[in-house]
Design a protein around this motif. Structure first.
Motif, PDB file in Angstrom:
ATOM      1  N   GLN A   1     -34.682  29.166 -34.538  1.00 50.92           N
ATOM      2  CA  GLN A   1     -33.661  30.185 -34.792  1.00 50.92           C
ATOM      3  C   GLN A   1     -32.295  29.728 -34.271  1.00 50.92           C
ATOM      4  O   GLN A   1     -31.284  29.866 -34.954  1.00 50.92           O
ATOM      5  CB  GLN A   1     -34.071  31.495 -34.135  1.00 50.92           C
ATOM      6  N   GLY A   2     -32.258  29.176 -33.069  1.00 48.59           N
ATOM      7  CA  GLY A   2     -31.006  28.686 -32.501  1.00 48.59           C
ATOM      8  C   GLY A   2     -30.439  27.522 -33.296  1.00 48.59           C
ATOM      9  O   GLY A   2     -29.229  27.435 -33.523  1.00 48.59           O
ATOM     10  N   PHE A   3     -31.326  26.611 -33.738  1.00 47.89           N
ATOM     11  CA  PHE A   3     -30.905  25.464 -34.543  1.00 47.89           C
ATOM     12  C   PHE A   3     -30.274  25.935 -35.851  1.00 47.89           C
ATOM     13  O   PHE A   3     -29.209  25.463 -36.247  1.00 47.89           O
ATOM     14  CB  PHE A   3     -32.110  24.556 -34.813  1.00 47.89           C
ATOM     15  N   GLU A   4     -30.931  26.884 -36.512  1.00 47.79           N
ATOM     16  CA  GLU A   4     -30.426  27.403 -37.785  1.00 47.79           C
ATOM     17  C   GLU A   4     -29.093  28.126 -37.592  1.00 47.79           C
ATOM     18  O   GLU A   4     -28.208  28.050 -38.442  1.00 47.79           O
ATOM     19  CB  GLU A   4     -31.451  28.323 -38.449  1.00 47.79           C
ATOM     20  N   SER A   5     -28.939  28.806 -36.465  1.00 48.68           N
ATOM     21  CA  SER A   5     -27.690  29.502 -36.167  1.00 48.68           C
ATOM     22  C   SER A   5     -26.537  28.507 -36.007  1.00 48.68           C
ATOM     23  O   SER A   5     -25.434  28.732 -36.521  1.00 48.68           O
ATOM     24  CB  SER A   5     -27.858  30.330 -34.897  1.00 48.68           C
ATOM     25  N   LEU A   6     -26.786  27.389 -35.312  1.00 47.78           N
ATOM     26  CA  LEU A   6     -25.751  26.360 -35.168  1.00 47.78           C
ATOM     27  C   LEU A   6     -25.406  25.733 -36.511  1.00 47.78           C
ATOM     28  O   LEU A   6     -24.234  25.480 -36.803  1.00 47.78           O
ATOM     29  CB  LEU A   6     -26.200  25.280 -34.176  1.00 47.78           C
ATOM     30  N   LYS A   7     -26.430  25.485 -37.350  1.00 48.88           N
ATOM     31  CA  LYS A   7     -26.182  24.925 -38.682  1.00 48.88           C
ATOM     32  C   LYS A   7     -25.336  25.873 -39.523  1.00 48.88           C
ATOM     33  O   LYS A   7     -24.426  25.437 -40.235  1.00 48.88           O
ATOM     34  CB  LYS A   7     -27.510  24.643 -39.398  1.00 48.88           C
ATOM     35  N   LYS A   8     -25.627  27.159 -39.433  1.00 52.64           N
ATOM     36  CA  LYS A   8     -24.878  28.162 -40.195  1.00 52.64           C
ATOM     37  C   LYS A   8     -23.417  28.192 -39.748  1.00 52.64           C
ATOM     38  O   LYS A   8     -22.505  28.250 -40.570  1.00 52.64           O
ATOM     39  CB  LYS A   8     -25.528  29.532 -40.010  1.00 52.64           C
ATOM     40  N   GLU A   9     -23.197  28.142 -38.428  1.00 55.27           N
ATOM     41  CA  GLU A   9     -21.830  28.127 -37.922  1.00 55.27           C
ATOM     42  C   GLU A   9     -21.089  26.879 -38.392  1.00 55.27           C
ATOM     43  O   GLU A   9     -19.932  26.948 -38.813  1.00 55.27           O
ATOM     44  CB  GLU A   9     -21.814  28.200 -36.394  1.00 55.27           C
ATOM     45  N   LEU A  10     -21.755  25.723 -38.343  1.00 49.70           N
ATOM     46  CA  LEU A  10     -21.134  24.479 -38.785  1.00 49.70           C
ATOM     47  C   LEU A  10     -20.759  24.562 -40.268  1.00 49.70           C
ATOM     48  O   LEU A  10     -19.659  24.163 -40.660  1.00 49.70           O
ATOM     49  CB  LEU A  10     -22.068  23.295 -38.532  1.00 49.70           C
ATOM     50  N   HIS A  11     -21.649  25.087 -41.067  1.00 48.36           N
ATOM     51  CA  HIS A  11     -21.379  25.238 -42.503  1.00 48.36           C
ATOM     52  C   HIS A  11     -20.154  26.136 -42.722  1.00 48.36           C
ATOM     53  O   HIS A  11     -19.274  25.812 -43.523  1.00 48.36           O
ATOM     54  CB  HIS A  11     -22.612  25.818 -43.211  1.00 48.36           C
ATOM     55  N   GLN A  12     -20.098  27.259 -42.003  1.00 48.93           N
ATOM     56  CA  GLN A  12     -18.971  28.195 -42.106  1.00 48.93           C
ATOM     57  C   GLN A  12     -17.660  27.504 -41.738  1.00 48.93           C
ATOM     58  O   GLN A  12     -16.654  27.663 -42.418  1.00 48.93           O
ATOM     59  CB  GLN A  12     -19.220  29.412 -41.202  1.00 48.93           C
ATOM     60  N   LEU A  13     -17.688  26.729 -40.670  1.00 46.73           N
ATOM     61  CA  LEU A  13     -16.468  26.041 -40.242  1.00 46.73           C
ATOM     62  C   LEU A  13     -16.027  24.996 -41.260  1.00 46.73           C
ATOM     63  O   LEU A  13     -14.841  24.895 -41.578  1.00 46.73           O
ATOM     64  CB  LEU A  13     -16.676  25.389 -38.873  1.00 46.73           C
ATOM     65  N   ARG A  14     -16.977  24.218 -41.757  1.00 48.02           N
ATOM     66  CA  ARG A  14     -16.641  23.141 -42.706  1.00 48.02           C
ATOM     67  C   ARG A  14     -16.208  23.666 -44.071  1.00 48.02           C
ATOM     68  O   ARG A  14     -15.274  23.137 -44.672  1.00 48.02           O
ATOM     69  CB  ARG A  14     -17.852  22.238 -42.916  1.00 48.02           C
TER      70      ARG A  14
ATOM     71  N   SER B   1     -37.350  42.000 -19.798  1.00 49.12           N
ATOM     72  CA  SER B   1     -37.962  40.879 -20.510  1.00 49.12           C
ATOM     73  C   SER B   1     -36.868  39.913 -20.948  1.00 49.12           C
ATOM     74  O   SER B   1     -35.753  40.326 -21.275  1.00 49.12           O
ATOM     75  CB  SER B   1     -38.779  41.353 -21.707  1.00 49.12           C
ATOM     76  N   TYR B   2     -37.210  38.641 -20.905  1.00 46.90           N
ATOM     77  CA  TYR B   2     -36.287  37.586 -21.285  1.00 46.90           C
ATOM     78  C   TYR B   2     -37.024  36.528 -22.090  1.00 46.90           C
ATOM     79  O   TYR B   2     -38.165  36.201 -21.779  1.00 46.90           O
ATOM     80  CB  TYR B   2     -35.701  36.883 -20.051  1.00 46.90           C
ATOM     81  N   GLN B   3     -36.330  35.991 -23.080  1.00 51.57           N
ATOM     82  CA  GLN B   3     -36.845  34.811 -23.768  1.00 51.57           C
ATOM     83  C   GLN B   3     -36.175  33.605 -23.130  1.00 51.57           C
ATOM     84  O   GLN B   3     -34.951  33.591 -22.918  1.00 51.57           O
ATOM     85  CB  GLN B   3     -36.542  34.845 -25.269  1.00 51.57           C
ATOM     86  N   LEU B   4     -36.969  32.592 -22.806  1.00 51.03           N
ATOM     87  CA  LEU B   4     -36.448  31.364 -22.208  1.00 51.03           C
ATOM     88  C   LEU B   4     -36.017  30.419 -23.323  1.00 51.03           C
ATOM     89  O   LEU B   4     -36.854  29.979 -24.118  1.00 51.03           O
ATOM     90  CB  LEU B   4     -37.516  30.710 -21.332  1.00 51.03           C
ATOM     91  N   VAL B   5     -34.731  30.128 -23.384  1.00 53.70           N
ATOM     92  CA  VAL B   5     -34.175  29.313 -24.467  1.00 53.70           C
ATOM     93  C   VAL B   5     -33.291  28.210 -23.898  1.00 53.70           C
ATOM     94  O   VAL B   5     -33.064  28.144 -22.694  1.00 53.70           O
ATOM     95  CB  VAL B   5     -33.361  30.189 -25.453  1.00 53.70           C
ATOM     96  N   GLY B   6     -32.767  27.380 -24.781  1.00 57.47           N
ATOM     97  CA  GLY B   6     -31.848  26.327 -24.374  1.00 57.47           C
ATOM     98  C   GLY B   6     -30.462  26.887 -24.104  1.00 57.47           C
ATOM     99  O   GLY B   6     -30.144  28.013 -24.493  1.00 57.47           O
ATOM    100  N   PRO B   7     -29.619  26.102 -23.461  1.00 54.16           N
ATOM    101  CA  PRO B   7     -28.286  26.587 -23.094  1.00 54.16           C
ATOM    102  C   PRO B   7     -27.424  26.976 -24.289  1.00 54.16           C
ATOM    103  O   PRO B   7     -26.554  27.828 -24.168  1.00 54.16           O
ATOM    104  CB  PRO B   7     -27.671  25.419 -22.323  1.00 54.16           C
ATOM    105  N   GLU B   8     -27.682  26.398 -25.450  1.00 53.97           N
ATOM    106  CA  GLU B   8     -26.864  26.682 -26.629  1.00 53.97           C
ATOM    107  C   GLU B   8     -27.128  28.042 -27.232  1.00 53.97           C
ATOM    108  O   GLU B   8     -26.337  28.532 -28.024  1.00 53.97           O
ATOM    109  CB  GLU B   8     -27.079  25.604 -27.700  1.00 53.97           C
TER     110      GLU B   8
END
Length: 155
Positions: A9-22, A103-110
């Motif tokens: 989910q986080g990976f797809e979110s970053l890809k979506k943001e990159l697409h929007q910016l480009r 409750s918390y989900q443990l995720v990466g810093p991004e």
């Protein structure tokens, strides 16, 4: 290069943001620069200066996202063991003093976002939780003081 853990989910979110910016933001900014340039004297053209500043910001963010995506290690939480707190899992903590649960989900810093209940495994709280098992007690030094929790569920 250091691999950075991230959920799908986080990976797809970053890809979506990159697409929007480009595809949207950067071309729009280029048009704004061209329009501002057409107004003449660039030395006193605030629109041109603002558009160039925005271009620098967009280019930096695009480069940052490209780097993060290239170094991302996508981890599927469903493939990981549920007997201890690991990357991607959701944990339920009970405050031993008050009985309140969080409750918390443990995720990466991004992809950490405390408002959405996602904390980085690299944060002090994430580091205190990772590797713990059901029933373990955690002592966390929070800005509001020391808190005692019990790990009551791992999802």
């Amino acid at each position: 290069m250091r691999q950075v853990p991230i959920t799908r989910q986080g990976f797809e979110s970053l890809k979506k943001e990159l697409h929007q910016l480009r595809k949207v933001e950067r071309p729009g900014n280029i048009r704004a620069i061209e329009e501002a340039r057409a107004h003449g004297d660039l030395s006193e053209n605030a629109e041109f200066s603002a558009a160039k500043e925005r271009q620098s910001f967009l280019d930096a963010r695009i480069n940052e996202l490209e780097y993060k995506l290239a170094n991302a290690e996508v981890i599927d939480p469903d493939t990981l063991p549920k007997d201890k707190a690991v990357f991607g899992c959701t944990v339920v903590l009970e405050n031993i003093d008050t009985g309140d649960e969080v409750s918390y989900q443990l995720v990466g810093p991004e992809e950490s976002n405390i408002k959405e209940g996602r904390i980085s495994v690299e944060s002090p709280l994430g580091k205190a939780i990772i590797g713990r098992k059901l029933g373990d007690e955690l002592v966390i030094d929070a800005p509001g003081g020391r808190r005692n929790y019990e790990l009551v569920d791992i999802v």
